[in-house]
Design an enzyme around this catalytic site. Structure first.
Site, PDB file in Angstrom:
ATOM      1  N   SER A   1      64.945  55.788   9.530  1.00 54.43           N
ATOM      2  CA  SER A   1      64.196  57.051   9.498  1.00 54.43           C
ATOM      3  C   SER A   1      62.686  56.844   9.517  1.00 54.43           C
ATOM      4  CB  SER A   1      64.581  57.859   8.246  1.00 54.43           C
ATOM      5  OG  SER A   1      64.148  57.203   7.067  1.00 54.43           O
ATOM      6  N   ARG A   2      62.248  55.599   9.493  1.00 54.27           N
ATOM      7  CA  ARG A   2      60.808  55.305   9.528  1.00 54.27           C
ATOM      8  C   ARG A   2      60.266  55.212  10.958  1.00 54.27           C
ATOM      9  NH1 ARG A   2      63.227  55.410   5.060  1.00 54.27           N
ATOM     10  NH2 ARG A   2      62.570  54.141   3.288  1.00 54.27           N
TER      11      ARG A   2
ATOM     12  N   ALA B   1      66.080  56.326   1.327  1.00 52.95           N
ATOM     13  CA  ALA B   1      66.647  56.740   2.625  1.00 52.95           C
ATOM     14  C   ALA B   1      66.794  55.560   3.579  1.00 52.95           C
ATOM     15  CB  ALA B   1      65.819  57.846   3.268  1.00 52.95           C
ATOM     16  N   CYS B   2      67.508  55.814   4.654  1.00 54.30           N
ATOM     17  CA  CYS B   2      67.790  54.802   5.668  1.00 54.30           C
ATOM     18  C   CYS B   2      66.501  54.305   6.324  1.00 54.30           C
ATOM     19  CB  CYS B   2      68.721  55.439   6.699  1.00 54.30           C
ATOM     20  SG  CYS B   2      68.875  54.535   8.229  1.00 54.30           S
ATOM     21  N   LEU B   3      66.370  52.997   6.494  1.00 56.23           N
ATOM     22  CA  LEU B   3      65.146  52.435   7.081  1.00 56.23           C
ATOM     23  C   LEU B   3      64.901  52.906   8.511  1.00 56.23           C
ATOM     24  CD1 LEU B   3      65.365  48.748   5.777  1.00 56.23           C
ATOM     25  CD2 LEU B   3      63.690  50.484   5.089  1.00 56.23           C
TER      26      LEU B   3
END
Length: 269
Positions: free
Chosen positions: A180-181, A176-178
């Site tokens: 989103s962290r 997933a897209c970074l």
């Protein structure tokens, strides 16, 4: 293997054939890899990949996407995106995914037109309806096709089909897209994104597969699968992880007792 997933795969190829020519938004993940492979089987040279490159994409993911396209003789174009310059994204609002998808897919559509492709397709599947996904709105607004969703494929089935076809991604963990962290409202920076990328790469190198390093300021919250928690809690391992994360700039390092799950930053939305 059950007949049903492979029947859906045949339905997928028929669906793609009906699109005449397709540019697949290709990340190298489980879903888009199956979609691209099916598009190549269905359309031959009328299928291509558009691979996004940005600070939201781990370098390893980008490299694997390029490698797959080249290995399978699929033509591809690389779209370099300065996502942090898109208005609003840097502030990481709750609709960040919408703003990002709108900008990225607008760029992909433009690239597809240059390449004389009639359609852009992306890899959303039936499971993507179970979480907060504002990016789906952008995909709908731009009339981007979601063929896996259209033939009602679920993630489990996508993995089963991928295994049957011998695709290397059949058991690949989700990355997933970074972005989103990061907790919503926490400013996104190139340095912060790289810090998360390096922290996750370190844990992957230790042998953990499905994981996330969520950040809350200078606190890292590590999500692991439950089966991995015992090995992680050994004193030597904990100390090594703490020292590495400290070196990367985290003041506090925690293990989330609930473990890995998709969309944990979306609680309360």
């Amino acid at each position: 293997m059950k007949e049903e997933p492979m029947k859906k795969y045949e339905d997928l190829k028929k669906y793609l054939k009906g699109l005449e020519s397709v540019a697949v938004a290709f990340s190298g993940g489980v879903d888009s890899t199956l979609l691209l492979y099916a598009a190549k089987e269905a359309l031959g040279d009328n299928a291509m990949a558009i691979i996004g490159k940005s600070v939201f994409v781990p370098d390893s993911e980008y490299s694997e996407a390029v490698e797959f396209a080249e290995k399978h003789h699929i033509k591809y174009e690389v779209l370099n995106m300065d996502v942090l310059s898109v208005e609003g994204i840097e502030d990481n609002p709750e609709n960040r995914c919408y703003l990002c998808k709108k900008a990225i897919f607008s760029g992909i559509l433009e690239k597809a037109r240059e390449m004389k492709m009639k359609t852009v397709a992306e890899g959303s599947n039936m499971d993507d309806t179970k979480d907060y996904r504002p990016g789906r709105k952008a995909i709908a607004e731009l009339s981007v096709e979601s063929p896996l969703y259209a033939v009602t494929l679920y993630k489990k089935e996508i993995r089963e089909i991928s295994k049957e076809l011998g695709l290397p991604t059949w058991d690949k963990p989700s990355r997933a897209c970074l972005a989103s962290r990061f907790v919503y409202g926490e400013k996104l920076t190139e340095e912060g994104l790289k810090r998360v990328e390096l922290a996750e790469e370190y844990l992957l190198d230790l042998g953990y597969k499905q994981l996330r390093v969520r950040t809350h300021g200078d606190l890292a919250r590590i999500e692991l699968e439950e089966a991995d928690m015992d090995s992680f809690m050994k004193a030597e391992r904990r100390q090594a992880v703490y020292e590495k994360f400290k070196e990367l700039g985290f003041d506090y390092v925690t293990l989330d007792l609930k473990g890995y799950r998709m969309g944990s930053m979306n609680i309360g939305i």
